[in-house]
Design an enzyme around this catalytic site. Sequence first.
Site: not given
Length: 470
Positions: A243-245
Amino acid sequence: MTTDMPDIVTRFAPSPTGFLHIGGARTALYNWLFARANGGKFLLRIEDTDKERSTQEAIDAIVAGMKWMGLEWDGEAVSQAAQVVRHQEVANALLASGNAYNCYATQEELGRLRDEARTNGTKFRGDIWREKQDQAPEGQPYTVRMKMPRGGATTIADKVQGDVTVQNDELDDMILLRADGTPTYMLAVIVDDHDMGVTHIIRGDDHLNNAFRQIQVYKAMDWAIPVYAHIPLIHGPDGKKLSKRHGALGVEAYEEMGFLPEAMRNYLLRLGWSHGDDEIISTEQAIKWFNLENIGKGPSRFDFDKVDNLNGHYLRELNPAVLLPYLQSDLENLVGHTLTAVEKQRLIKAIPSLAERAKRIPDLLEGSSLFCNTRPLQLSDKAAKQLAGDILPVLANVADGFETVSPWEADTLKSFMMSFAEENELKPGKLMQPIRAALTGGKQSGDLAATLEILGREETVARLRDQAAA
Ligand code: GLU
């Protein structure tokens, strides 16, 4: 456009619906390395057939990302959308040879059949018109579908996944041309790979299922089937989908965060490929070693700490003159002027010690800025306090002394400051502190004598006099 099998040809085929994300960058890197390792060609094809989702902005971002990563491709980038007529020509050839047929089913009908198959636990193959071309209704819109083989099985000897087999009865009669005559992605990708002479398809394993159906078109057209290598996708450190995180960002975000392309290439190479226990692998070395056999079968996990560590390594490893352009514009913004030739020379000398503790480019900025600040320096509050009172006339004398120190080197400068302190009955620290404050304005700085050596006699004396006279 060539139809025989030349030496190795790989390609990267991004859909321009967003930036060049980290998974795509790794796919591009592997294709690039495999071509370079084998004296082959690496091609770029922009899969821009989906007009609604493709944007020029995304194409620009992908091209910029590839360039930043240092993954130059051979020849011009190919636009998939520009090959539509050729895609249609192949669909028509498949119709003519009986390997494809017209399908007159309506959306509703297909939806109903799909639901029925789901309820009955059977496979929806979209093949209702396969055996009844003689009943073709006049003037009704139709799609063109591929006639998949029935019975038997198809095996792919994938370079990463090993032999993978699918029963042919599992393969649906995929659509080649939509009712409006436009080719589907599934058709376009095969025709383009063939026409571009691609010999090795290295891509994410989310495309493995497509490969079984794509191969049937190669067979029907009597084209050489490329070698496949489907790479496991990148996961987050917790094993979940990236994910972006976790770092599923565009490569430009890595550039903005202060990572070097050298470090990104090394990191992405190791994220899915190995050479024994080697962690630090330069691109030059990678070109010698890269192969498909050593791509890992398991999903890899993205780890920001490792990127940081590798980046720190390359900050120390790179020639400072090569590194300087990476920090130049941020540094110029910070100090408010274009770097002069003298400042650049100072920075080239200063970078090795600045890089000792750095992980990302911004870590070098403050330390670098003191070599390019315009006089008189702005003082931090702390430096201002250190530059007041009785010490000022002493600094004027130190400046006089510096005029004659020879050679202008860290060792001699250090001995000079030590003897000066002794002669003036000052503890060394009491002298060094204000000198440092006058020379750096209170900025983070390394060894004082080394800093003086890099600043040079003229600048050192001038900065001291600015404060002594203030
Ligand atoms: N355009 C496809 C994608 O971006 C890649 C197709 C392929 O590599 O065969 O996922």
